[in-house]
Design an enzyme around this catalytic site. Sequence first.
Site, mmCIF file in Angstrom:
data_model
loop_
_atom_site.group_PDB
_atom_site.id
_atom_site.type_symbol
_atom_site.label_atom_id
_atom_site.label_comp_id
_atom_site.label_asym_id
_atom_site.label_seq_id
_atom_site.Cartn_x
_atom_site.Cartn_y
_atom_site.Cartn_z
ATOM 1 N N ASN A 1 0.926 -1.166 -0.074
ATOM 2 C CA ASN A 1 -0.151 0.077 -0.001
ATOM 3 C C ASN A 1 0.711 1.149 0.198
ATOM 4 O OD1 ASN A 1 -3.022 -0.734 0.127
ATOM 5 N ND2 ASN A 1 -2.060 -2.153 1.702
ATOM 6 N N HIS B 1 -7.775 -0.593 6.683
ATOM 7 C CA HIS B 1 -8.019 -2.077 7.219
ATOM 8 C C HIS B 1 -8.640 -2.824 6.278
ATOM 9 C CE1 HIS B 1 -8.610 -5.020 10.472
ATOM 10 N NE2 HIS B 1 -9.688 -4.866 10.230
ATOM 11 N N GLU C 1 -7.849 -2.308 -2.016
ATOM 12 C CA GLU C 1 -7.115 -1.604 -1.082
ATOM 13 C C GLU C 1 -6.276 -0.471 -1.591
ATOM 14 O OE1 GLU C 1 -6.377 -3.460 3.229
ATOM 15 O OE2 GLU C 1 -4.673 -4.210 1.745
#
Length: 200
Positions: A15, A110, A180
């Site tokens: 990420n 999350h 994500e």
Amino acid sequence: MTSRLVVLISGNGSNLQAILDACKSGELLASVVCVISNKANAYGLTRAKNAGVEAIHFVKLENETRQEYDKRLADFVITKQPDYIVLAGWMRILSSAFLNHFPNRVINLHPALPDTFVGTYAIERAYEAYQKGEIDHTGVMVHLVPDEGVDDGPVLAKQEINFIQNETLEDFETRVHKVEHKLLVQTLKNLLTDNVRFNP
Ligand code: GAR
């Protein structure tokens, strides 16, 4: 105006990589000014170095309490003058000794929907729940971190992810991470559009 991001990680940093790439391509009008890991061997530190970004292993000292560590971490992060602090796979609870310095400036990612599968191994636990017939979808979310609540706080963005029959855990995990990467960058983009510079 280019915003300043500090990214906290504990592991792979895929990420973080999505954020670095988005900064480089101009999709995000921001730069990552420092990457901090609580783990020495986090691959994300290598990703940071490869991108020419300061990479710090922030070591917990012997006998140091959580509050003392967090206060020291906050003091260090303040020197970087961040507009936002992004928890991208940071697997350590932050106490008020850190958070009180950055109201509305700490963002957590999350891999589950609000109030579900909080804590570690969220992807694995959701996959297991699907195998047992307990759920048919999960998701990912990005939220503000106002206090010590784990994976809890005002939700900035969320996206549902449906399970696919006979998909392996590995393939499912890859699919979750792809979602994500997009959601995190898009959420940061939205936040930075209305960015007000942070003064500690
Ligand atoms: C991500 O799936 C992130 O959502 C999760 O850790 C992973 C880090 O992956 N965070 C949490 O579970 C927070 N409770 P990455 O290091 O490849 O970015």
